[in-house]
Scaffold this active site. Structure first.
Site, PDB file in Angstrom:
ATOM      1  N   THR A  27      25.834   7.976  61.899  1.00  0.00           N
ATOM      2  CA  THR A  27      25.159   7.300  60.765  1.00  0.00           C
ATOM      3  C   THR A  27      25.946   6.004  60.564  1.00  0.00           C
ATOM      4  O   THR A  27      26.908   5.744  60.866  1.00  0.00           O
ATOM      5  CB  THR A  27      25.081   8.499  59.593  1.00  0.00           C
ATOM      6  OG1 THR A  27      26.270   8.811  59.007  1.00  0.00           O
ATOM      7  CG2 THR A  27      24.687   9.670  60.173  1.00  0.00           C
ATOM      8  N   CYS A  28      25.776   5.571  58.980  1.00  0.00           N
ATOM      9  CA  CYS A  28      26.396   4.533  58.740  1.00  0.00           C
ATOM     10  C   CYS A  28      27.989   4.992  58.426  1.00  0.00           C
ATOM     11  O   CYS A  28      28.658   4.091  58.369  1.00  0.00           O
ATOM     12  CB  CYS A  28      25.698   3.938  57.539  1.00  0.00           C
ATOM     13  SG  CYS A  28      25.466   5.039  56.100  1.00  0.00           S
ATOM     14  N   ARG A  30      29.357   8.257  59.396  1.00  0.00           N
ATOM     15  CA  ARG A  30      29.762   9.439  60.281  1.00  0.00           C
ATOM     16  C   ARG A  30      29.553   9.522  61.467  1.00  0.00           C
ATOM     17  O   ARG A  30      28.366   8.663  61.865  1.00  0.00           O
ATOM     18  CB  ARG A  30      28.968  10.644  59.598  1.00  0.00           C
ATOM     19  CG  ARG A  30      28.960  11.856  59.992  1.00  0.00           C
ATOM     20  CD  ARG A  30      28.241  12.908  59.585  1.00  0.00           C
ATOM     21  NE  ARG A  30      28.325  13.142  58.163  1.00  0.00           N
ATOM     22  CZ  ARG A  30      29.289  13.710  57.362  1.00  0.00           C
ATOM     23  NH1 ARG A  30      29.962  14.246  58.128  1.00  0.00           N
ATOM     24  NH2 ARG A  30      29.026  13.775  56.045  1.00  0.00           N
ATOM     25  N   SER A  83      28.989  14.826  52.070  1.00  0.00           N
ATOM     26  CA  SER A  83      28.602  13.379  52.055  1.00  0.00           C
ATOM     27  C   SER A  83      29.165  12.589  50.689  1.00  0.00           C
ATOM     28  O   SER A  83      29.853  13.301  49.899  1.00  0.00           O
ATOM     29  CB  SER A  83      26.982  13.464  51.649  1.00  0.00           C
ATOM     30  OG  SER A  83      26.313  13.552  52.730  1.00  0.00           O
ATOM     31  N   GLN A  90      19.656  12.406  52.765  1.00  0.00           N
ATOM     32  CA  GLN A  90      19.260  11.460  53.925  1.00  0.00           C
ATOM     33  C   GLN A  90      19.973  12.143  55.328  1.00  0.00           C
ATOM     34  O   GLN A  90      19.621  11.993  56.305  1.00  0.00           O
ATOM     35  CB  GLN A  90      19.672  10.207  53.854  1.00  0.00           C
ATOM     36  CG  GLN A  90      18.676   9.330  53.036  1.00  0.00           C
ATOM     37  CD  GLN A  90      19.004   9.453  51.565  1.00  0.00           C
ATOM     38  OE1 GLN A  90      20.224   9.937  51.147  1.00  0.00           O
ATOM     39  NE2 GLN A  90      18.070   8.839  50.428  1.00  0.00           N
ATOM     40  N   GLN A  94      18.877  12.396  59.350  1.00  0.00           N
ATOM     41  CA  GLN A  94      19.685  12.001  60.316  1.00  0.00           C
ATOM     42  C   GLN A  94      20.144  13.019  61.468  1.00  0.00           C
ATOM     43  O   GLN A  94      20.159  12.900  62.534  1.00  0.00           O
ATOM     44  CB  GLN A  94      20.973  11.446  59.631  1.00  0.00           C
ATOM     45  CG  GLN A  94      20.504  10.095  58.976  1.00  0.00           C
ATOM     46  CD  GLN A  94      21.488   9.677  58.151  1.00  0.00           C
ATOM     47  OE1 GLN A  94      22.516  10.411  57.597  1.00  0.00           O
ATOM     48  NE2 GLN A  94      21.615   8.272  57.886  1.00  0.00           N
ATOM     49  N   GLY A 165      18.237  -7.474  45.820  1.00  0.00           N
ATOM     50  CA  GLY A 165      19.428  -6.938  46.283  1.00  0.00           C
ATOM     51  C   GLY A 165      19.162  -5.222  46.525  1.00  0.00           C
ATOM     52  O   GLY A 165      18.159  -4.866  46.300  1.00  0.00           O
TER      53      GLY A 165
END
Length: 380
Positions: A27-28, A30, A83, A90, A94, A165
C-alpha cells in the site's frame, strides 16, 4: 518501498520458491510479506534481491512476527488498529486485493486461506460490533458530519466545491457516499475543475462564474491556496436574499481562510472553519481510542481460534488415513458377508459374523495401544 499491481504477480512467484504459501501486501505506506516458511531470512533476501536492494542495509528497518504474534498482527492490520489513521477502512480492501492476487498466482494454500478468511471475519465483527469506525476522524468526514446536523438528508442538496486539492477530493467522496448527486466544482483553472467534475458526473465552473452559482446551492466547501478570502460577507448577503433565506452550510477548509469569518453572523448561514472541524475530529479520535480495547478482545478470540485449528493440522493426515484404513476393512467385510448370503448361509449367522469381524478390526489397534501404555507404566 512499494510494488505496483502489475509487478505483484512476479514478486509472488519469486517468493513462492522459498515459501509453502505467500501473500504480498503493498500500500502507500505499508509493505508486508505473509508467508508459511521455514526459511524467513531467505524469503526476505530473495525479495530484496528482486527489488534490487541490499538485504543487509534494510534488515534493521523490518519488523518480523512469527506464529501467534503474526496472526495477531495481521488481524490488527485488517481492523485498522495498525494504520496511521486509527480504524480507517481502506486497509481491509487492500488486504482483500492482496489475497485475491495471491490466489490468482496460486501462491496460497490451506494455512493462509484459512488465516485470511478468519482475518476478514474478525475485521467485519469489529466494524459492526465496536465504534472503531463510527466517528469522524478526518477533516473532510467531519465537514460532512456537521452538514448533516443542519440537513438530515444530504442526498437532495446541491453542493459547490471550490478547489481541486486533496481536501476537496475527499469531501466529494464523502458527499457522494451520502447520496449527493448535484455537485459543482469551481477552480481558478477550469480544466482541473472539469477533470474532477467528470469523475462525479458534476458541473465545472471558473472562480469568476462561482459567485453566479452560489444561490443555486445549499452547501459550500472551500479549500484553495488563496492568500485572501474569495467569498465575502457582502456577496453572501446578496445570495441569502436571492435564496429567501433558505439555510446554507459553508465549510472553510482553507488556511488562511477562504470565507470571511463575519459571515457566521448572518441569519440562516452556518459557517464552520478548521477550528470547529478539528474539535469534531478530536472527539472522533477519542471515541475510536475507547473502542480499541473491544477490538483487541475480538482479535484475541479469533487468534485463539486460528491457533487451535493450526495446531490440529499435523494430526489431520493421521486421522484421515485411520478412517480410510477402517473404511477399507468395512468394505471387505461387507463384501464377504454379501457373498456368504448369496451362497445360502443364513442371514442371522452372516450378520453375527460381520458384527464380530468389524468389532475385532475396530478394537485391534486401540487394544494394542492400551496394552503398550500399561506395560510402559508398569516398567516405570
Amino acid at each position: 518501498m512499494a510494488i505496483s499491481p502489475a509487478r505483484l504477480l512476479d514478486a509472488l512467484l519469486i517468493l513462492k520458491g522459498y515459501s509453502n504459501e505467500v501473500v504480498l501486501v503493498s500500500t502507500c505506506n505499508r509493505l508486508e510479506i505473509i508467508c508459511d516458511t521455514d526459511v524467513p531470512e531467505q524469503v526476505f533476501g530473495a525479495f530484496m534481491d528482486w527489488m534490487g536492494l541490499s538485504a543487509l542495509e534494510w534488515a534493521t528497518r523490518v519488523d518480523r512476527y512469527e506464529q501467534e504474534e503474526a496472526v495477531y498482527h495481521l488481524m490488527s492490520v485488517a481492523a485498522g488498529l495498525d494504520s496511521m489513521v486509527l480504524g480507517e477502512p481502506q486497509i481491509l480492501g487492500q488486504l482483500k486485493f492482496a489475497y485475491a492476487k495471491a490466489q490468482e498466482a496460486q501462491t496460497t494454500g490451506k494455512l493462509l486461506s484459512r488465516l485470511f478468511q478468519m482475518t476478514f471475519k474478525a475485521a467485519k465483527i469489529i466494524r459492526t460490533e465496536t465504534a472503531i469506525g463510527a466517528h469522524s476522524i478526518s477533516v473532510a468526514s467531519a465537514a460532512v458530519k456537521l452538514a448533516k446536523q443542519i440537513f438530515a438528508d444530504l442526498s437532495q442538496k446541491a453542493v459547490l466545491l471550490i478547489g481541486t486539492g486533496e481536501m476537496i477530493t475527499l469531501a466529494a467522496k464523502h458527499l457522494q457516499a451520502e447520496g449527493v448527486t448535484r455537485m459543482i466544482f469551481a477552480n481558478r483553472t477550469l480544466s482541473k475543475a472539469q477533470t474532477l467534475a467528470d469523475e462525479y458526473g458534476a458541473q465545472a465552473v471558473s472562480l469568476g462564474q462561482m459567485r453566479e452559482r452560489l444561490n443555486e446551492v445549499d452547501m459550500v466547501v472551500s479549500a484553495t491556496a488563496s492568500d485572501v478570502p474569495i467569498i465575502g460577507k457582502g456577496c453572501v448577503e446578496g445570495v441569502m436574499k436571492a435564496r429567501r433565506h433558505k439555510p446554507m452550510v459553508m465549510i472553510d477548509l482553507a488556511v488562511p481562510r477562504d470565507i470571511e469569518p463575519e459571515i457566521k453572523y448572518l441569519d440562516d448561514v452556518y459557517l464552520y472553519d478548521m477550528d470547529a472541524l478539528k474539535e469534531v475530529v478530536k472527539v472522533g479520535m477519542e471515541a475510536r481510542q475507547s473502542a480499541v480495547k473491544d477490538a483487541m478482545t475480538i482479535i484475541e478470540k479469533e487468534v485463539a481460534g486460528y491457533i487451535e485449528w493450526y495446531a490440529l493440522q499435523p494430526h489431520i493426515a493421521t486421522v484421515v488415513a485411520y478412517r480410510q484404513h477402517h473404511e477399507q476393512l468395512r468394505d471387505a467385510a461387507l463384501a464377504k458377508a454379501i457373498r456368504s448370503v448369496s451362497h445360502g448361509q443364513p442371514v442371522h449367522e452372516v450378520l453375527a459374523q460381520l458384527a464380530h469381524t468389524l468389532t475385532n478390526q475396530l478394537l485391534h489397534l486401540p487394544t494394542l495401544q492400551l496394552l503398550s501404555n500399561t506395560k510402559e507404566k508398569d516398567s516405570a
